[in-house]
Design an enzyme around this catalytic site. Structure first.
Site, PDB file in Angstrom:
ATOM      1  N   ARG A   1       3.808 -10.137   2.932  1.00 53.16           N
ATOM      2  CA  ARG A   1       2.673  -9.463   3.595  1.00 53.16           C
ATOM      3  C   ARG A   1       2.804  -9.552   5.124  1.00 53.16           C
ATOM      4  O   ARG A   1       1.834  -9.824   5.842  1.00 53.16           O
ATOM      5  CB  ARG A   1       1.339 -10.094   3.180  1.00 53.16           C
ATOM      6  CG  ARG A   1       1.078 -10.118   1.715  1.00 53.16           C
ATOM      7  CD  ARG A   1       0.618  -8.785   1.177  1.00 53.16           C
ATOM      8  NE  ARG A   1       0.211  -8.913  -0.200  1.00 53.16           N
ATOM      9  CZ  ARG A   1       1.036  -8.824  -1.256  1.00 53.16           C
ATOM     10  NH1 ARG A   1       2.334  -8.574  -1.070  1.00 53.16           N
ATOM     11  NH2 ARG A   1       0.576  -8.948  -2.483  1.00 53.16           N
TER      12      ARG A   1
ATOM     13  N   SER B   1      -7.350  -7.820  -1.544  1.00 52.83           N
ATOM     14  CA  SER B   1      -7.283  -9.283  -1.389  1.00 52.83           C
ATOM     15  C   SER B   1      -7.671  -9.645   0.042  1.00 52.83           C
ATOM     16  O   SER B   1      -7.098  -9.112   0.983  1.00 52.83           O
ATOM     17  CB  SER B   1      -5.862  -9.785  -1.631  1.00 52.83           C
ATOM     18  OG  SER B   1      -5.420  -9.359  -2.887  1.00 52.83           O
TER      19      SER B   1
ATOM     20  N   GLU C   1      -6.020 -11.663   5.208  1.00 48.76           N
ATOM     21  CA  GLU C   1      -5.044 -10.572   5.141  1.00 48.76           C
ATOM     22  C   GLU C   1      -5.468  -9.325   5.934  1.00 48.76           C
ATOM     23  O   GLU C   1      -4.640  -8.755   6.651  1.00 48.76           O
ATOM     24  CB  GLU C   1      -4.799 -10.205   3.669  1.00 48.76           C
ATOM     25  CG  GLU C   1      -3.660  -9.226   3.520  1.00 48.76           C
ATOM     26  CD  GLU C   1      -3.329  -8.921   2.073  1.00 48.76           C
ATOM     27  OE1 GLU C   1      -2.889  -9.829   1.357  1.00 48.76           O
ATOM     28  OE2 GLU C   1      -3.520  -7.764   1.670  1.00 48.76           O
TER      29      GLU C   1
HETATM   30  P1  FAD Z   1      -5.461   0.633   7.751  1.00 50.83           P
HETATM   31  O1  FAD Z   1      -6.395  -0.292   7.083  1.00 50.83           O
HETATM   32  O2  FAD Z   1      -6.008   1.904   8.288  1.00 50.83           O
HETATM   33  O3  FAD Z   1      -4.698  -0.147   8.918  1.00 50.83           O
HETATM   34  C1  FAD Z   1      -4.152  -1.410   8.679  1.00 50.83           C
HETATM   35  C2  FAD Z   1      -3.405  -1.877   9.950  1.00 50.83           C
HETATM   36  O4  FAD Z   1      -2.285  -1.043  10.194  1.00 50.83           O
HETATM   37  C3  FAD Z   1      -4.270  -1.778  11.209  1.00 50.83           C
HETATM   38  O5  FAD Z   1      -3.920  -2.843  12.047  1.00 50.83           O
HETATM   39  C4  FAD Z   1      -3.856  -0.443  11.837  1.00 50.83           C
HETATM   40  O6  FAD Z   1      -4.020  -0.452  13.239  1.00 50.83           O
HETATM   41  C5  FAD Z   1      -2.377  -0.399  11.463  1.00 50.83           C
HETATM   42  N1  FAD Z   1      -1.845   0.967  11.265  1.00 50.83           N
HETATM   43  C6  FAD Z   1      -2.299   1.898  10.396  1.00 50.83           C
HETATM   44  N2  FAD Z   1      -1.501   2.994  10.450  1.00 50.83           N
HETATM   45  C7  FAD Z   1      -0.545   2.749  11.385  1.00 50.83           C
HETATM   46  C8  FAD Z   1       0.568   3.489  11.904  1.00 50.83           C
HETATM   47  N3  FAD Z   1       0.867   4.716  11.462  1.00 50.83           N
HETATM   48  N4  FAD Z   1       1.336   2.917  12.872  1.00 50.83           N
HETATM   49  C9  FAD Z   1       1.061   1.664  13.338  1.00 50.83           C
HETATM   50  N5  FAD Z   1       0.021   0.919  12.896  1.00 50.83           N
HETATM   51  C10 FAD Z   1      -0.769   1.449  11.913  1.00 50.83           C
HETATM   52  N6  FAD Z   1      -2.149  -4.273  -0.145  1.00 50.83           N
HETATM   53  C11 FAD Z   1      -1.007  -4.698  -0.743  1.00 50.83           C
HETATM   54  O7  FAD Z   1      -0.047  -5.097  -0.061  1.00 50.83           O
HETATM   55  N7  FAD Z   1      -0.883  -4.729  -2.097  1.00 50.83           N
HETATM   56  C12 FAD Z   1      -1.872  -4.303  -2.910  1.00 50.83           C
HETATM   57  O8  FAD Z   1      -1.719  -4.334  -4.123  1.00 50.83           O
HETATM   58  C13 FAD Z   1      -3.093  -3.862  -2.323  1.00 50.83           C
HETATM   59  N8  FAD Z   1      -4.142  -3.491  -3.088  1.00 50.83           N
HETATM   60  C14 FAD Z   1      -5.315  -3.109  -2.507  1.00 50.83           C
HETATM   61  C15 FAD Z   1      -6.384  -2.744  -3.341  1.00 50.83           C
HETATM   62  C16 FAD Z   1      -7.596  -2.352  -2.781  1.00 50.83           C
HETATM   63  C17 FAD Z   1      -8.744  -1.970  -3.697  1.00 50.83           C
HETATM   64  C18 FAD Z   1      -7.731  -2.290  -1.382  1.00 50.83           C
HETATM   65  C19 FAD Z   1      -9.015  -1.820  -0.766  1.00 50.83           C
HETATM   66  C20 FAD Z   1      -6.679  -2.659  -0.545  1.00 50.83           C
HETATM   67  C21 FAD Z   1      -5.457  -3.076  -1.106  1.00 50.83           C
HETATM   68  N9  FAD Z   1      -4.364  -3.456  -0.317  1.00 50.83           N
HETATM   69  C22 FAD Z   1      -3.184  -3.858  -0.901  1.00 50.83           C
HETATM   70  C23 FAD Z   1      -4.481  -3.467   1.150  1.00 50.83           C
HETATM   71  C24 FAD Z   1      -4.205  -2.072   1.801  1.00 50.83           C
HETATM   72  O9  FAD Z   1      -4.450  -1.037   0.902  1.00 50.83           O
HETATM   73  C25 FAD Z   1      -2.770  -1.942   2.307  1.00 50.83           C
HETATM   74  O10 FAD Z   1      -2.468  -2.954   3.222  1.00 50.83           O
HETATM   75  C26 FAD Z   1      -2.509  -0.574   2.962  1.00 50.83           C
HETATM   76  O11 FAD Z   1      -1.148  -0.444   3.294  1.00 50.83           O
HETATM   77  C27 FAD Z   1      -3.345  -0.324   4.222  1.00 50.83           C
HETATM   78  O12 FAD Z   1      -3.161   1.036   4.577  1.00 50.83           O
HETATM   79  P2  FAD Z   1      -4.219   1.816   5.467  1.00 50.83           P
HETATM   80  O13 FAD Z   1      -3.635   3.167   5.758  1.00 50.83           O
HETATM   81  O14 FAD Z   1      -5.538   1.834   4.809  1.00 50.83           O
HETATM   82  O15 FAD Z   1      -4.231   0.940   6.774  1.00 50.83           O
HETATM   83  P1  NAP Z   2      -2.657 -11.708 -10.853  1.00 54.06           P
HETATM   84  O1  NAP Z   2      -1.737 -10.952 -11.749  1.00 54.06           O
HETATM   85  O2  NAP Z   2      -3.985 -12.153 -11.381  1.00 54.06           O
HETATM   86  O3  NAP Z   2      -1.897 -12.970 -10.259  1.00 54.06           O
HETATM   87  C1  NAP Z   2      -2.552 -13.830  -9.335  1.00 54.06           C
HETATM   88  C2  NAP Z   2      -1.598 -14.160  -8.217  1.00 54.06           C
HETATM   89  O4  NAP Z   2      -0.502 -14.870  -8.746  1.00 54.06           O
HETATM   90  C3  NAP Z   2      -1.076 -12.907  -7.575  1.00 54.06           C
HETATM   91  O5  NAP Z   2      -1.682 -12.798  -6.336  1.00 54.06           O
HETATM   92  C4  NAP Z   2       0.429 -13.075  -7.514  1.00 54.06           C
HETATM   93  O6  NAP Z   2       0.955 -13.230  -6.214  1.00 54.06           O
HETATM   94  C5  NAP Z   2       0.717 -14.381  -8.235  1.00 54.06           C
HETATM   95  N1  NAP Z   2       1.646 -14.103  -9.352  1.00 54.06           N
HETATM   96  C6  NAP Z   2       1.344 -13.602 -10.553  1.00 54.06           C
HETATM   97  N2  NAP Z   2       2.450 -13.535 -11.325  1.00 54.06           N
HETATM   98  C7  NAP Z   2       3.484 -13.985 -10.567  1.00 54.06           C
HETATM   99  C8  NAP Z   2       4.866 -14.168 -10.785  1.00 54.06           C
HETATM  100  N3  NAP Z   2       5.430 -13.865 -11.952  1.00 54.06           N
HETATM  101  N4  NAP Z   2       5.613 -14.617  -9.780  1.00 54.06           N
HETATM  102  C9  NAP Z   2       5.073 -14.912  -8.590  1.00 54.06           C
HETATM  103  N5  NAP Z   2       3.770 -14.774  -8.326  1.00 54.06           N
HETATM  104  C10 NAP Z   2       2.965 -14.328  -9.299  1.00 54.06           C
HETATM  105  O7  NAP Z   2      -2.897 -10.862  -9.519  1.00 54.06           O
HETATM  106  P2  NAP Z   2      -3.892  -9.697  -9.210  1.00 54.06           P
HETATM  107  O8  NAP Z   2      -4.890 -10.191  -8.238  1.00 54.06           O
HETATM  108  O9  NAP Z   2      -4.354  -9.014 -10.462  1.00 54.06           O
HETATM  109  O10 NAP Z   2      -2.946  -8.689  -8.427  1.00 54.06           O
HETATM  110  C11 NAP Z   2      -1.834  -8.101  -9.064  1.00 54.06           C
HETATM  111  C12 NAP Z   2      -0.813  -7.690  -8.020  1.00 54.06           C
HETATM  112  O11 NAP Z   2      -1.378  -6.726  -7.138  1.00 54.06           O
HETATM  113  C13 NAP Z   2      -0.352  -8.863  -7.141  1.00 54.06           C
HETATM  114  O12 NAP Z   2       1.007  -8.697  -6.831  1.00 54.06           O
HETATM  115  C14 NAP Z   2      -1.212  -8.717  -5.902  1.00 54.06           C
HETATM  116  O13 NAP Z   2      -0.585  -9.215  -4.738  1.00 54.06           O
HETATM  117  C15 NAP Z   2      -1.405  -7.205  -5.813  1.00 54.06           C
HETATM  118  N6  NAP Z   2      -2.696  -6.901  -5.171  1.00 54.06           N
HETATM  119  C16 NAP Z   2      -2.784  -7.023  -3.823  1.00 54.06           C
HETATM  120  C17 NAP Z   2      -3.965  -6.733  -3.164  1.00 54.06           C
HETATM  121  C18 NAP Z   2      -4.044  -6.810  -1.660  1.00 54.06           C
HETATM  122  O14 NAP Z   2      -5.023  -6.363  -1.095  1.00 54.06           O
HETATM  123  N7  NAP Z   2      -3.057  -7.356  -0.997  1.00 54.06           N
HETATM  124  C19 NAP Z   2      -5.079  -6.343  -3.898  1.00 54.06           C
HETATM  125  C20 NAP Z   2      -4.963  -6.260  -5.278  1.00 54.06           C
HETATM  126  C21 NAP Z   2      -3.762  -6.548  -5.919  1.00 54.06           C
HETATM  127  P3  NAP Z   2       1.342 -12.006  -5.214  1.00 54.06           P
HETATM  128  O15 NAP Z   2       0.058 -11.534  -4.664  1.00 54.06           O
HETATM  129  O16 NAP Z   2       2.183 -12.699  -4.216  1.00 54.06           O
HETATM  130  O17 NAP Z   2       2.059 -10.967  -5.991  1.00 54.06           O
END
Ligand code: FAD
Ligand code: NAP
Length: 339
Positions: free
Chosen positions: A166, A239, A335
């Site tokens: 991340r 998250s 995050e």
């Molecule tokens: P924004 O929120 O609009 O911006 C995020 C940051 O990036 C800000 O600092 C902004 O200034 C910068 N930015 C945006 N666009 C640009 C650009 N073109 N150039 C330079 N800087 C820029 N994240 C995960 O990693 N894994 C997941 O599974 C995941 N699941 C999610 C589920 C839900 C329900 C939600 C709400 C969020 C989730 N996220 C997840 C977080 C998020 O969706 C991601 O990080 C996504 O990439 C953010 O994109 P955005 O366009 O909405 O960025």
């Molecule tokens: P989950 O399956 O309930 O698992 C809980 C956590 O354990 C996850 O965050 C994941 O870490 C870790 N994990 C699970 N299985 C793993 C494995 N085999 N090896 C290493 N790490 C493991 O998670 P969840 O909340 O439903 O999310 C599912 C996936 O979607 C995850 O990868 C999560 O990161 C991603 N997600 C991200 C966001 C966001 O906003 N960043 C939001 C929703 C879901 P990791 O997170 O490192 O994968």
């Protein structure tokens, strides 16, 4: 100049937390010229520029005294291909999930585990988005960014992006690089990642023994829809905390008091803990304070029940962080990007 500037715009529809703050100025960039026009306007008027995509990784804690530029550039193209793989380029404003689906429709795989992540292509490299065992670094080719300090275009290779968990160079050099377009190297031959969480279980339950990339995408969409609140119904930014990486020694110490500790050993000897598990053990799951709360099913997700302010959500996050340090001696890092 095509850039349309609007003043005093509510950002409520532009952040998935649904926090109601105002942007001093707001505009959408549909192409590189719009981006340059916005930068020129800010330089001439000594105004900061804040770039957003889908607003799904933001916590806005007050009115934004800046020109908020929403990336709305569109375009997906194959820039090189052979019988095994293709390099696909997408403009920053392309919505992420439809982009993943377009790649699958082109018979290209590699992004299926990242289905249903909100946001835009341009923001994806910011935190090297990841889910279900895949991160964009695994299929990343290169990107084009504008250096806001010099106005020059720069190409970034995989190594130059310094992707981590991340994390990326762009997250550290905040406000310097504006990502214009991103390229991915995708495969025509399926190499599926099914061993993470409940993916294989879900496919088995559906009776799919030999899944296609589309099957994996659909399974992941179904799992996510069941587990995660839809921001259209309940404000959230996914998250709220990163999963902490701690020493094996600390993990062993915590396990003495909490035998059910969920930990994933890392190649460097550290252990990744599930932040959601820690928060749940500490009793925060479903907690609500005014309109700010912890989701009732997903303790890692902070939610806005309606009128929570960014400051209230931040205060709740800080209380959770303090509690987790006190109970487990583990620091949770937020995050979403804080403004
Ligand atoms: P924004 O929120 O609009 O911006 C995020 C940051 O990036 C800000 O600092 C902004 O200034 C910068 N930015 C945006 N666009 C640009 C650009 N073109 N150039 C330079 N800087 C820029 N994240 C995960 O990693 N894994 C997941 O599974 C995941 N699941 C999610 C589920 C839900 C329900 C939600 C709400 C969020 C989730 N996220 C997840 C977080 C998020 O969706 C991601 O990080 C996504 O990439 C953010 O994109 P955005 O366009 O909405 O960025
Ligand atoms: P989950 O399956 O309930 O698992 C809980 C956590 O354990 C996850 O965050 C994941 O870490 C870790 N994990 C699970 N299985 C793993 C494995 N085999 N090896 C290493 N790490 C493991 O998670 P969840 O909340 O439903 O999310 C599912 C996936 O979607 C995850 O990868 C999560 O990161 C991603 N997600 C991200 C966001 C966001 O906003 N960043 C939001 C929703 C879901 P990791 O997170 O490192 O994968």
């Amino acid at each position: 100049m095509t850039l349309q500037l609007q003043s005093a715009v509510s950002l409520k529809p532009f952040n998935t937390f649904g926090v109601d703050v105002q942007a001093q100025l707001f505009a959408e960039a549909h192409n590189d010229d719009d981006v340059r026009a916005a930068l020129a306007y800010c330089a001439a008027n000594t105004l900061p520029l804040m770039v957003i995509g889908g607003g799904s990784n933001l916590l806005l804690t007050g009115d934004v005294k800046a020109l908020v530029l929403r990336m709305a550039s569109r375009g997906i193209r194959i820039v090189r291909e052979d019988c095994l793989e293709a390099i696909v380029e997408a403009e920053a404003g392309e919505p992420w999930h439809p982009f993943v689906q377009s790649c699958l429709e082109l018979g290209l795989c590699g992004l299926e585990n990242l289905s249903l992540i909100p946001g835009t292509v341009g923001a994806a490299p910011m935190q090297n988005i990841g889910a279900y065992g895949v991160e964009i670094k695994d299929v990343f080719h290169s990107l084009t960014a504008l250096d806001r300090q010099t106005g020059e275009l720069r190409e970034f290779s995989l190594e130059e992006c310094a992707f981590g968990y991340r994390d990326s160079l762009f997250k550290h050099e905040t406000g310097r690089w504006l990502i214009l377009r991103v390229r991915f190297v995708l495969s025509r031959v399926a190499r599926l990642h099914l061993d993470y969480g409940p993916v294989r279980q879900r496919l088995d339950a559906l009776g799919i023994a030999h899944p296609t990339p589309r099957d994996v995408s659909q399974a992941i969409c179904a799992i996510r829809s069941e587990k995660l609140p839809d921001p259209a119904e309940l404000g959230n930014a996914g998250s709220f905390f990163k999963n902490p990486l701690i020493s094996a020694e600390l993990a062993a110490r915590i396990k003495v008091s909490y035998p059910g500790l969920v930990g994933y050993p890392q190649p460097d000897g550290q252990v990744k803990l599930a932040a959601g598990w820690l928060i749940e053990q500490a009793g925060w799951k479903g907690y609500r304070e005014g309109d700010a709360g912890v989701h009732r099913l997903q303790s890692l997700v902070l939610v806005n029940y309606g009128r929570a302010t960014g400051t209230q959500l931040l205060a709740l996050a800080r209380r959770i962080q303090a509690d987790i340090v006190e109970r487990f001696d583990v620091a949770l890092e937020m995050e979403p990007n804080l403004y």
